[in-house]
Design a protein around this motif. Structure first.
Motif, PDB file in Angstrom:
ATOM      1  N   TRP A   1     -62.415 -13.585 -17.689  1.00  0.00           N
ATOM      2  CA  TRP A   1     -62.686 -13.874 -16.257  1.00  0.00           C
ATOM      3  C   TRP A   1     -63.291 -12.637 -15.576  1.00  0.00           C
ATOM      4  CZ3 TRP A   1     -62.123 -19.081 -15.154  1.00  0.00           C
ATOM      5  CH2 TRP A   1     -61.027 -20.227 -15.942  1.00  0.00           C
ATOM      6  N   ARG A   2     -64.175 -12.678 -15.256  1.00  0.00           N
ATOM      7  CA  ARG A   2     -64.895 -11.378 -14.462  1.00  0.00           C
ATOM      8  C   ARG A   2     -64.925 -11.483 -13.141  1.00  0.00           C
ATOM      9  NH1 ARG A   2     -65.753  -6.057 -15.593  1.00  0.00           N
ATOM     10  NH2 ARG A   2     -67.660  -5.233 -14.557  1.00  0.00           N
ATOM     11  N   TRP A   3     -64.464 -10.589 -12.258  1.00  0.00           N
ATOM     12  CA  TRP A   3     -64.216 -10.544 -10.832  1.00  0.00           C
ATOM     13  C   TRP A   3     -64.870  -9.347 -10.264  1.00  0.00           C
ATOM     14  CZ3 TRP A   3     -62.465 -14.643  -7.758  1.00  0.00           C
ATOM     15  CH2 TRP A   3     -61.744 -15.755  -8.650  1.00  0.00           C
ATOM     16  N   GLU A   4     -65.506  -9.263  -9.095  1.00  0.00           N
ATOM     17  CA  GLU A   4     -66.062  -8.114  -8.395  1.00  0.00           C
ATOM     18  C   GLU A   4     -65.732  -8.194  -7.114  1.00  0.00           C
ATOM     19  OE1 GLU A   4     -67.834  -5.812 -10.102  1.00  0.00           O
ATOM     20  OE2 GLU A   4     -68.616  -6.903 -11.859  1.00  0.00           O
ATOM     21  N   LEU A   5     -65.278  -7.148  -6.784  1.00  0.00           N
ATOM     22  CA  LEU A   5     -64.919  -6.592  -5.251  1.00  0.00           C
ATOM     23  C   LEU A   5     -65.697  -5.409  -4.805  1.00  0.00           C
ATOM     24  CD1 LEU A   5     -63.047  -7.238  -2.772  1.00  0.00           C
ATOM     25  CD2 LEU A   5     -61.615  -5.685  -3.620  1.00  0.00           C
ATOM     26  N   THR A   6     -66.697  -5.649  -3.970  1.00  0.00           N
ATOM     27  CA  THR A   6     -67.631  -4.611  -3.580  1.00  0.00           C
ATOM     28  C   THR A   6     -67.050  -3.972  -2.447  1.00  0.00           C
ATOM     29  OG1 THR A   6     -69.064  -6.236  -2.384  1.00  0.00           O
ATOM     30  CG2 THR A   6     -69.507  -5.762  -4.677  1.00  0.00           C
ATOM     31  N   THR A   7     -66.242  -4.143  -1.819  1.00  0.00           N
ATOM     32  CA  THR A   7     -65.611  -3.791  -0.565  1.00  0.00           C
ATOM     33  C   THR A   7     -64.667  -2.685  -0.950  1.00  0.00           C
ATOM     34  OG1 THR A   7     -64.527  -5.778  -0.011  1.00  0.00           O
ATOM     35  CG2 THR A   7     -66.292  -5.235   1.330  1.00  0.00           C
ATOM     36  N   PRO A   8     -64.446  -1.464  -0.536  1.00  0.00           N
ATOM     37  CA  PRO A   8     -63.423  -0.475  -1.004  1.00  0.00           C
ATOM     38  C   PRO A   8     -61.960  -0.897  -0.593  1.00  0.00           C
ATOM     39  CG  PRO A   8     -64.865   0.451   0.872  1.00  0.00           C
ATOM     40  CD  PRO A   8     -65.555  -0.910   0.461  1.00  0.00           C
ATOM     41  N   ILE A   9     -61.033  -0.799  -1.272  1.00  0.00           N
ATOM     42  CA  ILE A   9     -59.731  -1.030  -0.830  1.00  0.00           C
ATOM     43  C   ILE A   9     -58.773   0.075  -1.483  1.00  0.00           C
ATOM     44  CG2 ILE A   9     -59.920  -3.703  -0.704  1.00  0.00           C
ATOM     45  CD1 ILE A   9     -58.860  -3.626  -3.440  1.00  0.00           C
ATOM     46  N   PRO A  10     -57.621   0.241  -0.975  1.00  0.00           N
ATOM     47  CA  PRO A  10     -56.641   0.947  -1.620  1.00  0.00           C
ATOM     48  C   PRO A  10     -56.100   0.445  -2.941  1.00  0.00           C
ATOM     49  CG  PRO A  10     -55.764   0.377   0.567  1.00  0.00           C
ATOM     50  CD  PRO A  10     -57.218  -0.057   0.411  1.00  0.00           C
ATOM     51  N   THR A  11     -55.409   1.152  -3.811  1.00  0.00           N
ATOM     52  CA  THR A  11     -55.079   0.344  -5.088  1.00  0.00           C
ATOM     53  C   THR A  11     -53.752  -0.612  -4.664  1.00  0.00           C
ATOM     54  OG1 THR A  11     -53.159   2.231  -5.157  1.00  0.00           O
ATOM     55  CG2 THR A  11     -54.998   2.515  -6.247  1.00  0.00           C
TER      56      THR A  11
ATOM     57  N   LYS B   1     -59.761   4.731  -1.275  1.00  0.00           N
ATOM     58  CA  LYS B   1     -60.196   3.395  -1.441  1.00  0.00           C
ATOM     59  C   LYS B   1     -61.384   3.420  -2.159  1.00  0.00           C
ATOM     60  CE  LYS B   1     -58.648   1.897   3.309  1.00  0.00           C
ATOM     61  NZ  LYS B   1     -59.095   0.984   4.345  1.00  0.00           N
ATOM     62  N   SER B   2     -61.389   2.279  -3.171  1.00  0.00           N
ATOM     63  CA  SER B   2     -62.285   2.178  -4.192  1.00  0.00           C
ATOM     64  C   SER B   2     -62.710   0.816  -4.397  1.00  0.00           C
ATOM     65  CB  SER B   2     -61.616   2.182  -5.468  1.00  0.00           C
ATOM     66  OG  SER B   2     -60.983   3.742  -5.444  1.00  0.00           O
ATOM     67  N   THR B   3     -63.956   0.533  -4.997  1.00  0.00           N
ATOM     68  CA  THR B   3     -64.366  -0.797  -5.310  1.00  0.00           C
ATOM     69  C   THR B   3     -63.727  -0.955  -6.840  1.00  0.00           C
ATOM     70  OG1 THR B   3     -66.247   0.032  -6.207  1.00  0.00           O
ATOM     71  CG2 THR B   3     -66.428  -0.863  -3.923  1.00  0.00           C
ATOM     72  N   TYR B   4     -63.912  -2.368  -7.073  1.00  0.00           N
ATOM     73  CA  TYR B   4     -63.097  -3.062  -8.161  1.00  0.00           C
ATOM     74  C   TYR B   4     -64.157  -3.925  -9.157  1.00  0.00           C
ATOM     75  CZ  TYR B   4     -58.610  -0.897  -6.731  1.00  0.00           C
ATOM     76  OH  TYR B   4     -57.602   0.246  -6.490  1.00  0.00           O
ATOM     77  N   SER B   5     -63.910  -3.916 -10.128  1.00  0.00           N
ATOM     78  CA  SER B   5     -64.465  -5.041 -11.244  1.00  0.00           C
ATOM     79  C   SER B   5     -63.113  -5.323 -12.380  1.00  0.00           C
ATOM     80  CB  SER B   5     -65.587  -4.598 -12.116  1.00  0.00           C
ATOM     81  OG  SER B   5     -66.749  -4.225 -11.521  1.00  0.00           O
ATOM     82  N   CYS B   6     -62.834  -6.568 -12.461  1.00  0.00           N
ATOM     83  CA  CYS B   6     -61.522  -6.888 -13.076  1.00  0.00           C
ATOM     84  C   CYS B   6     -62.386  -7.773 -14.185  1.00  0.00           C
ATOM     85  CB  CYS B   6     -60.342  -7.578 -12.329  1.00  0.00           C
ATOM     86  SG  CYS B   6     -59.623  -6.096 -11.539  1.00  0.00           S
ATOM     87  N   SER B   7     -61.858  -7.557 -15.489  1.00  0.00           N
ATOM     88  CA  SER B   7     -62.231  -8.484 -16.372  1.00  0.00           C
ATOM     89  C   SER B   7     -60.883  -9.110 -17.151  1.00  0.00           C
ATOM     90  CB  SER B   7     -63.043  -8.149 -17.442  1.00  0.00           C
ATOM     91  OG  SER B   7     -64.506  -8.029 -17.014  1.00  0.00           O
TER      92      SER B   7
END
Length: 778
Positions: free
Chosen positions: A196-206, A162-168
């Motif tokens: 478009w820049r998105w941030e997910l700070t809670t860890p999730i599986p892929t 499980k990881s955190t994510y940034s998506c541009s």
């Protein structure tokens, strides 16, 4: 033919090795954070391109190679800072060779440049281009492992990482990108594109990472949660935006129901994105991919979006450790559909209550078709991956949750599940951990429940063998446990037993027992006519049962129970219960040359209460036109409907007998009895002419007069020497008086009786047969 077999074997071996490598890799490394930079501009060629930065933590010493998953896309280069790294990519596994070994707890940031046409699963899942929209569905139904993050970014594609994510995400200026988490920035570029820049700070599986690109309009709202205000954002194509408010009108109330049941919502926002896909939805964290066709302006699909929302607790907050235990994700989510139905349609009538109707329909479906749909009977904690997303994980999983709730009681169940969600949040959990933890939090040892309901295939089944009087107003009940494709009898079973007397008065007690047989003593003021296991439908055993109240003649059909009741005469309201038992009936007690074989798979039990005339026929469904059907084994060996017989017995103390019947159909149809009889029914093969049931009715005619009466009644009974015991009951079923007949005419004073109607029963000292008649005190 041999080439095809070898090819299939190699494919299976490849997938097995791939799954094993993924498991090994989660023991050697962990991706802390993904920073994905992607352009989704080429809708004509359906291509994507960009790079992903992965912050990786070593979990072992001397790690010189990083193995990642990337399906079908082309890797252009891999960098660590400004250094180019050597790599190999076989279309599935991306092997990156480090210039310097990593030791345990060291971190490294790798940048992978890639592009190409993203893949889709053969059946369900992957990356989709649909017109001018693009989106992902994070799991694959047929690809193994099922995680499908690897189709759009390089990753460690496994449930347990499980990881955190940034998506541009770069799009054309007439489109937007929606990903998981919170939109933190938009950058307009000179070439008329937008990032478009998105941030997910809670860890999730892929598999819970998400992307959707298209012409979207957002519907926004705020939900006042039990801990904080939570933004709601539902992204829809312009053609569907006007339907959002009415389709999701109950979303906040459902959120409240789930928070009250399972604890506070833990994610940054509640989010849905509508996609042009009609074969399901995907519970991506904070960004549920939901079919636009389901947003039609009404509540038709309310349980559908409720199911996906429930994954915010089950699947996303806690995640099953392996695909074989998908019931933890999907069984609970499916169960939440029933909770929602019960919340919005509560009713004291169990056949109108939303929750009970949902569970009852699910029970019928699972018993009859789950093993066919999934290709076998499987333990909930070991469903093979070809059936991960099948009826066993979803529907049987929900039924076991229902049974577990009733086993513990509401207070312990919901408190215990909340504790699990709190203590395992953003972590993985397996079935054994789940039940060990629930045992700890509730103080109830659930090991035997786990072994009986989760850790073995099939179903448990409980039935009443017989009822015997022991002392005044006490009765011994003998209970038997059978198995439907299970391997072991359940222990520490909690079963409700309900006694019914002649007047329909009920008395229910709960008993605990283990193993095949049990017996219990129950108190009852009136002699019980019959007993029922689990009348209030607290457990999902191998039975489909329905109760009916009849007030007029007609035909009543229970398709789920395979039963039809045709009422030909009824003088006052009558009540009937049918149980379709999905276990083998008892064998013959004594050899019978006219009965060649008995159904190995199922039988019915019918009981009814009627004060006056209640006549008609019962019909039972047989089906043997496919190997998966219940009656197929009975028709093997050359048997046909020419030998099909309807067998009957009153209860387990009797033996099976052939009764007169009429057959409609060949390999599939109905077999109809010629009259009402309470008792057990099953199919057999035998001599249809040898109807052995004793259909003789008592020739005894007893008269009570005057009726109505003011003071006394006279019982006129020519066979008083046999029917020499009488019992008088009031309309509530309470025994008021009993005695013996000493002559053909016996006068009984009734001056102290209240006005109303009463029953008098005469009992044969030879056979136990009862003659019942009614009289009225004016």
């Amino acid at each position: 033919m041999m080439k095809n077999v070898l090819k299939c074997a190699l494919i299976i071996l490849f997938f097995q090795n791939f799954a094993l490598k993924s498991q090994i890799r989660t023991d050697t490394l962990h991706v802390i954070h993904y920073d994905i930079h992607l352009s989704v501009l080429d809708f004509s060629n359906k291509k994507i391109g960009g790079y992903a930065e992965l912050q990786i933590l070593a979990k072992v010493n001397n790690l010189t190679r990083i193995n990642l998953d990337l399906h079908s896309l082309t890797v252009d280069s891999v960098k660590n800072n400004s250094d180019r790294l050597t790599f190999t990519h076989d279309g599935m596994l991306l092997a990156i060779f480090l210039t310097e070994a990593l030791n345990c707890d060291d971190t490294i940031t790798l940048r992978v440049y890639y592009q190409g046409v993203p893949a889709k699963d053969a059946l369900w899942g992957g990356f989709y281009f649909a017109g001018q929209y693009a989106f992902n569905l994070g799991v694959a139904f047929t690809s193994i492992p099922h995680n499908f993050g690897r189709v759009w970014f390089p990753c460690l594609d496994y449930f347990t990482d499980k990881s955190t994510y940034s998506c541009s995400v770069r799009t054309s200026n007439n489109k937007m990108a929606i990903c998981g988490g919170v939109l933190t920035d938009t950058t307009h570029l000179p070439d008329n594109t937008i990032i478009w820049r998105w941030e997910l700070t809670t860890p999730i599986p892929t598999y819970l990472a998400s992307i959707a690109v298209g012409n979207y309009v957002v519907y926004e709202d705020i939900y006042e949660g039990i801990e904080r205000d939570i933004p709601i954002a539902i992204y829809a194509p312009p053609a569907y935006i006007d339907n959002v408010a009415s389709s999701f009108v109950n979303l906040k109330e459902i959120l409240r129901l789930f928070e009250n049941s399972f604890g506070a919502y833990q994610w940054e926002r509640v989010g849905y994105v509508l996609v042009n896909f009609s074969s399901g939805a995907m519970e991506h964290a904070t960004n549920i991919a939901y079919p636009q066709s389901a947003v039609n302006g009404n509540l038709t699909y309310q349980s559908f979006y409720s199911h996906e929302l429930a994954h915010s607790w089950f699947g996303n907050l806690i995640t099953c450790e392996q695909a074989e235990e998908m019931w933890i994700n999907e069984g609970f989510a499916r169960y939440c559909e029933a909770l929602v139905e019960g919340h919005f349609a509560p009713n004291d009538n169990p056949y109108l209550d939303g929750y009970k109707c949902n569970i009852r329909a699910l029970q019928a479906s699972v018993l009859q078709t789950a093993h066919i749909d999934d290709g076998g009977y499987y333990a909930l904690d070991n469903v093979p991956q070809h059936s991960t997303y099948g009826a066993t994980s979803y529907d049987k999983g929900a039924l076991v949750v229902h049974t577990l709730r009733n086993y513990l009681g509401d207070s312990l169940f919901f408190t215990g599940v909340k504790q699990i969600l709190e203590n395992f949040q953003f972590k993985n959990i397996n079935s054994k951990q789940f039940f060990d933890s629930l045992s700890h939090y509730t103080g109830v040892n659930l090991q035997n429940f786990y072994e009986g309901w989760v850790n073995q295939p099939g179903f448990l089944h409980f039935s009443i063998d017989s009822i015997r009087p022991t002392r005044t107003n006490y009765y011994q009940l003998f209970v038997r446990q059978k198995l439907n494709n299970a391997t072991s009898f359940g222990s520490d079973n909690k079963i409700d037993i309900t006694l019914f007397d002649e007047f329909g008065t009920q008395r229910t007690e709960q008993f605990n027992y283990s193993g095949e047989y049990g017996n219990f003593e129950m108190f009852s003021e009136t002699p019980p006519l019959f007993a029922v296991v689990d009348f209030y439908e607290k457990m999902s055993d191998a039975t489909i049962d329905y109760n009916y109240t009849f007030t007029q003649t007609g035909t009543y059909i229970s398709a789920e129970a395979g039963f039809v009741c045709s009422v030909q005469r009824i003088d006052s309201a009558a009540w009937l219960r049918v149980e379709h038992n999905f276990v083998s009936p008892d064998e013959l007690k004594n050899a019978n040359e006219n009965i060649f074989d008995i159904s190995p798979n199922h039988y019915w039990r019918v009981e009814y209460l009627a004060n006056d005339e209640f006549t008609g026929t019962f019909s039972f469904k047989f089906k043997a036109d496919a190997p998966t059907e219940l009656d197929y084994p009975l028709f093997s060996g050359g048997n046909s409907t020419a030998n099909l017989v309807l067998l009957y017995r009153r209860n387990a103390t009797d033996d099976w007998r052939i009764i007169p019947s009429v057959i409609q159909g060949n390999l599939s149809g109905m077999i109809k009895s010629t009259q009402f009889r309470p008792g057990e029914y099953t199919f057999g093969m035998g001599n249809r002419e040898a109807t052995e049931i004793n259909q003789k009715k008592s020739s005894t005619h007893c008269i009570v007069y005057p009726n109505p009466t003011l003071q006394n009644i006279t019982i006129d009974c020519p066979d008083y020497q046999e029917f020499n015991n009488y019992f008088i009951y009031n309309s509530q079923g309470k025994l008021l008086f009993e005695g013996r007949l000493h002559s053909s005419k016996t006068v009984i004073p009734t001056a102290g009786f209240a006005r109303g109607y009463y029953l008098i029963k005469l009992k044969s000292s030879k056979t136990g047969e009862l003659i019942t008649t009614k009289f009225i005190i004016q």
